[in-house]
Design a protein around this motif. Structure first.
Motif, PDB file in Angstrom:
ATOM      1  N   VAL A  84       0.852  -1.189   0.000  1.00  0.00           N
ATOM      2  CA  VAL A  84       0.000   0.000   0.000  1.00  0.00           C
ATOM      3  C   VAL A  84       0.892   1.244   0.000  1.00  0.00           C
ATOM      4  N   TRP A  85       0.806   2.021  -1.076  1.00  0.00           N
ATOM      5  CA  TRP A  85       1.572   3.258  -1.178  1.00  0.00           C
ATOM      6  C   TRP A  85       0.611   4.444  -1.244  1.00  0.00           C
ATOM      7  N   LEU A  86       1.120   5.602  -0.845  1.00  0.00           N
ATOM      8  CA  LEU A  86       0.353   6.844  -0.882  1.00  0.00           C
ATOM      9  C   LEU A  86       0.728   7.636  -2.122  1.00  0.00           C
ATOM     10  N   ASP A  87      -0.267   8.053  -2.872  1.00  0.00           N
ATOM     11  CA  ASP A  87      -0.030   8.863  -4.064  1.00  0.00           C
ATOM     12  C   ASP A  87      -0.196  10.331  -3.703  1.00  0.00           C
ATOM     13  N   ASP A  88       0.735  10.843  -2.926  1.00  0.00           N
ATOM     14  CA  ASP A  88       0.660  12.243  -2.489  1.00  0.00           C
ATOM     15  C   ASP A  88       1.897  12.573  -1.666  1.00  0.00           C
ATOM     16  N   LEU A  89       2.311  13.822  -1.719  1.00  0.00           N
ATOM     17  CA  LEU A  89       3.399  14.306  -0.878  1.00  0.00           C
ATOM     18  C   LEU A  89       3.370  15.816  -0.851  1.00  0.00           C
ATOM     19  N   SER A  90       3.637  16.384   0.308  1.00  0.00           N
ATOM     20  CA  SER A  90       3.736  17.835   0.444  1.00  0.00           C
ATOM     21  C   SER A  90       4.608  18.144   1.647  1.00  0.00           C
ATOM     22  N   ARG A  91       5.152  19.344   1.672  1.00  0.00           N
ATOM     23  CA  ARG A  91       5.953  19.786   2.817  1.00  0.00           C
ATOM     24  C   ARG A  91       5.108  19.795   4.086  1.00  0.00           C
ATOM     25  N   GLU A  92       3.848  20.190   3.973  1.00  0.00           N
ATOM     26  CA  GLU A  92       2.963  20.216   5.132  1.00  0.00           C
ATOM     27  C   GLU A  92       2.743  18.809   5.672  1.00  0.00           C
ATOM     28  N   GLY A  95       0.014  21.114  -6.805  1.00  0.00           N
ATOM     29  CA  GLY A  95      -1.003  21.328  -5.785  1.00  0.00           C
ATOM     30  C   GLY A  95      -0.403  21.675  -4.438  1.00  0.00           C
ATOM     31  N   ALA A  96       0.694  20.995  -4.085  1.00  0.00           N
ATOM     32  CA  ALA A  96       1.336  21.239  -2.788  1.00  0.00           C
ATOM     33  C   ALA A  96       1.871  22.666  -2.698  1.00  0.00           C
ATOM     34  N   LEU A  97       2.494  23.135  -3.778  1.00  0.00           N
ATOM     35  CA  LEU A  97       3.083  24.483  -3.768  1.00  0.00           C
ATOM     36  C   LEU A  97       2.028  25.579  -3.801  1.00  0.00           C
ATOM     37  N   VAL A 142      12.589  24.850  -8.412  1.00  0.00           N
ATOM     38  CA  VAL A 142      11.683  23.700  -8.437  1.00  0.00           C
ATOM     39  C   VAL A 142      12.447  22.415  -8.157  1.00  0.00           C
ATOM     40  N   PHE A 143      13.617  22.275  -8.771  1.00  0.00           N
ATOM     41  CA  PHE A 143      14.450  21.090  -8.556  1.00  0.00           C
ATOM     42  C   PHE A 143      14.815  20.956  -7.077  1.00  0.00           C
ATOM     43  N   THR A 144      15.222  22.052  -6.469  1.00  0.00           N
ATOM     44  CA  THR A 144      15.628  22.024  -5.063  1.00  0.00           C
ATOM     45  C   THR A 144      14.460  21.686  -4.152  1.00  0.00           C
ATOM     46  N   ILE A 145      13.329  22.338  -4.368  1.00  0.00           N
ATOM     47  CA  ILE A 145      12.162  22.125  -3.507  1.00  0.00           C
ATOM     48  C   ILE A 145      11.667  20.686  -3.594  1.00  0.00           C
ATOM     49  N   THR A 146      11.525  20.176  -4.804  1.00  0.00           N
ATOM     50  CA  THR A 146      10.963  18.831  -4.963  1.00  0.00           C
ATOM     51  C   THR A 146      11.918  17.750  -4.469  1.00  0.00           C
ATOM     52  N   THR A 147      13.210  17.913  -4.738  1.00  0.00           N
ATOM     53  CA  THR A 147      14.154  16.901  -4.254  1.00  0.00           C
ATOM     54  C   THR A 147      14.286  16.954  -2.736  1.00  0.00           C
ATOM     55  N   ASP A 148      14.150  18.136  -2.145  1.00  0.00           N
ATOM     56  CA  ASP A 148      14.154  18.225  -0.679  1.00  0.00           C
ATOM     57  C   ASP A 148      12.983  17.450  -0.084  1.00  0.00           C
ATOM     58  N   ASP A 149      11.791  17.617  -0.668  1.00  0.00           N
ATOM     59  CA  ASP A 149      10.617  16.907  -0.156  1.00  0.00           C
ATOM     60  C   ASP A 149      10.776  15.398  -0.300  1.00  0.00           C
ATOM     61  N   VAL A 150      11.273  14.972  -1.433  1.00  0.00           N
ATOM     62  CA  VAL A 150      11.427  13.529  -1.667  1.00  0.00           C
ATOM     63  C   VAL A 150      12.506  12.949  -0.750  1.00  0.00           C
ATOM     64  N   THR A 173       3.874  28.809 -10.273  1.00  0.00           N
ATOM     65  CA  THR A 173       3.630  29.016  -8.840  1.00  0.00           C
ATOM     66  C   THR A 173       4.916  29.357  -8.107  1.00  0.00           C
ATOM     67  N   VAL A 174       5.986  28.626  -8.432  1.00  0.00           N
ATOM     68  CA  VAL A 174       7.270  28.893  -7.783  1.00  0.00           C
ATOM     69  C   VAL A 174       7.814  30.258  -8.202  1.00  0.00           C
ATOM     70  N   GLU A 175       7.653  30.597  -9.473  1.00  0.00           N
ATOM     71  CA  GLU A 175       8.110  31.911  -9.933  1.00  0.00           C
ATOM     72  C   GLU A 175       7.391  33.032  -9.190  1.00  0.00           C
ATOM     73  N   GLN A 176       6.077  32.877  -9.020  1.00  0.00           N
ATOM     74  CA  GLN A 176       5.315  33.877  -8.269  1.00  0.00           C
ATOM     75  C   GLN A 176       5.785  33.941  -6.824  1.00  0.00           C
ATOM     76  N   GLY A 177       6.087  32.768  -6.259  1.00  0.00           N
ATOM     77  CA  GLY A 177       6.564  32.727  -4.882  1.00  0.00           C
ATOM     78  C   GLY A 177       7.912  33.392  -4.732  1.00  0.00           C
ATOM     79  N   LEU A 178       8.793  33.171  -5.683  1.00  0.00           N
ATOM     80  CA  LEU A 178      10.102  33.817  -5.643  1.00  0.00           C
ATOM     81  C   LEU A 178       9.963  35.324  -5.774  1.00  0.00           C
ATOM     82  N   GLN A 179       9.130  35.761  -6.679  1.00  0.00           N
ATOM     83  CA  GLN A 179       8.938  37.181  -6.879  1.00  0.00           C
ATOM     84  C   GLN A 179       8.270  37.833  -5.666  1.00  0.00           C
ATOM     85  N   GLY A 180       7.318  37.109  -5.080  1.00  0.00           N
ATOM     86  CA  GLY A 180       6.596  37.648  -3.923  1.00  0.00           C
ATOM     87  C   GLY A 180       7.495  37.819  -2.717  1.00  0.00           C
TER      88      GLY A 180
END
Length: 375
Positions: free
Chosen positions: A18-26, A53-55, A79-87, A361-368
């Motif tokens: 049984v695996w979960l099809d989902d992941l987020s920092r939260e 969705g997570a971002l 994006v590469f950094t964020i996703t590899t950190d979560d994984v 989404t990440v671009e907006q987050g960086l700019q924000g």
């Protein structure tokens, strides 16, 4: 001997991981993933849609986005950094499962940029970069089963990198995936890699098949068509399992197995029910067989835990009946090969759209965060 009392227990006892099809920092920070692992979840799959969705929700990534913005990090690198950190973090949560199962489970998947789905060399380079960045033995790099993806799968496995082959819809393509897998292991063996350390799953998509075929059956408006509603996806998956059984019953596989190789387990993906007329545990209950993985969105997982009808093996020996379903579909004018080819193209397009949304989404987050720091 204790008796299994919950559907999830029974699913595990039947040999389904049984695996979960989902992941987020939260999910990582709240301990939600660790709680699910304690309940029997033994792996995690991700895809561009999940990360987008997570971002897009919550503030779990705000601090990291601010750091990346301050460093002037380009959006794709961010994006590469964020996703590899979560994984990486998820892989650490699942590391005890990986160790207790001898490396079979406790796996976390991360997908190459889907824009590379038609680029063999680009996919190989991206897979190597992801593998090196996450730097955990229990990661799986996801590569789509496009025609261009097949040689990439072989090349990446040959490097000793574990692979989750994704977006498989047709039996013909699945056979090609199994060929690419075995050839990759043979090359890995020639290169001196320990085959016991290389893992692979083949993600065969389920519910999307019914979602594509049922409207066509409805449009036909005949009793014969109506009787086939909701049967195509399960029949297709059960036939895929029959293909898998044949693949591990050959002298070629026996030689690889003797060298320490593990089978490429079938993984049932897209198991959330899209038609509310069907039981919400349909694509779990009807695909129970030892040696497979079922990766579920949390809603489906909770439904199975609450009222799944897990009564044992529902796949073995169903090949002839499943083949009849395909024949009956053809008799009413529905070509399963044409449908699965369309689903592959749409699947790649959807993941590219999600990836672009993730970049936005990440671009907006960086700019924000950058503009906030300037004030």
């Amino acid at each position: 001997m204790a008796t299994s009392t919950t559907p999830l227990d029974r699913l595990t006892s039947a040999g389904v991981a049984v695996w979960l099809d989902d992941l987020s920092r939260e999910r990582l920070r709240s301990g939600s993933l660790a709680t699910l692992v304690a309940r029997g979840v033994t792996g995690v799959t991700t895809n561009p849609t999940i990360f987008a969705g997570a971002l897009a929700h919550g503030d779990a990534y705000t601090a990291q986005l601010a750091e990346l913005a301050a460093a002037g990090t380009p959006v794709e690198d961010a994006v590469f950094t964020i996703t590899t950190d979560d994984v990486r973090a998820a892989a650490d949560v699942l590391r005890p499962v990986h160790e207790s199962t001898g490396g079979v489970d406790g796996r976390v998947s991360i997908e190459v940029d889907p824009r590379l789905a038609r680029d063999t060399a680009g996919t190989v380079a991206a897979a190597k970069a992801l593998w090196a960045a996450v730097d955990r033995p229990n990661v799986l790099v996801k590569i789509p089963a496009t025609l261009e993806g097949l040689p990439a799968i072989t090349a990446v496995l040959a490097e000793g990198i574990s692979v989750n082959v994704t977006l498989i819809f047709s039996l013909e393509r699945y056979r090609a995936v199994l060929e690419a897998f075995q050839r990759g292991l043979e090359l890995a063996r020639e290169a001196g890699h320990d085959l016991a350390l290389i893992a692979s799953v083949a993600s065969f998509f389920v519910s999307r098949v019914d979602a594509a075929i049922d409207p066509r059956l409805d449009a036909l408006g005949t009793p014969q068509a109506a009787a086939l509603r909701g049967h195509a996806a399960i029949a297709n998956a059960r036939l895929a399992y029959e293909v898998y059984e044949h693949s591990v019953a050959t002298p070629r596989w026996a030689a690889l197995s003797a060298a320490g190789a593990r089978p490429q387990r079938p993984l049932w993906a897209s198991t959330g029910v899209k038609d509310k007329a069907y039981p919400d545990t349909r694509y779990v209950d009807e695909l129970v067989v030892a040696g497979v993985v079922n990766t579920m969105p949390e809603g489906t997982l909770e439904a199975v835990a609450d009222h799944g009808r897990v009564t044992g093996d529902t796949v073995t020996g169903t090949g002839p009946v499943s083949a009849q379903v395909v024949e009956r579909l053809a008799a009413v004018g529905i070509d399963l090969d044409e449908v699965t080819s369309l689903l592959e193209r749409e699947g790649v397009e959807k993941f590219i759209a999600s990836w672009e949304q993730l970049l936005s989404t990440v671009e907006q987050g960086l700019q924000g965060t950058a503009s906030g720091a300037d004030r």
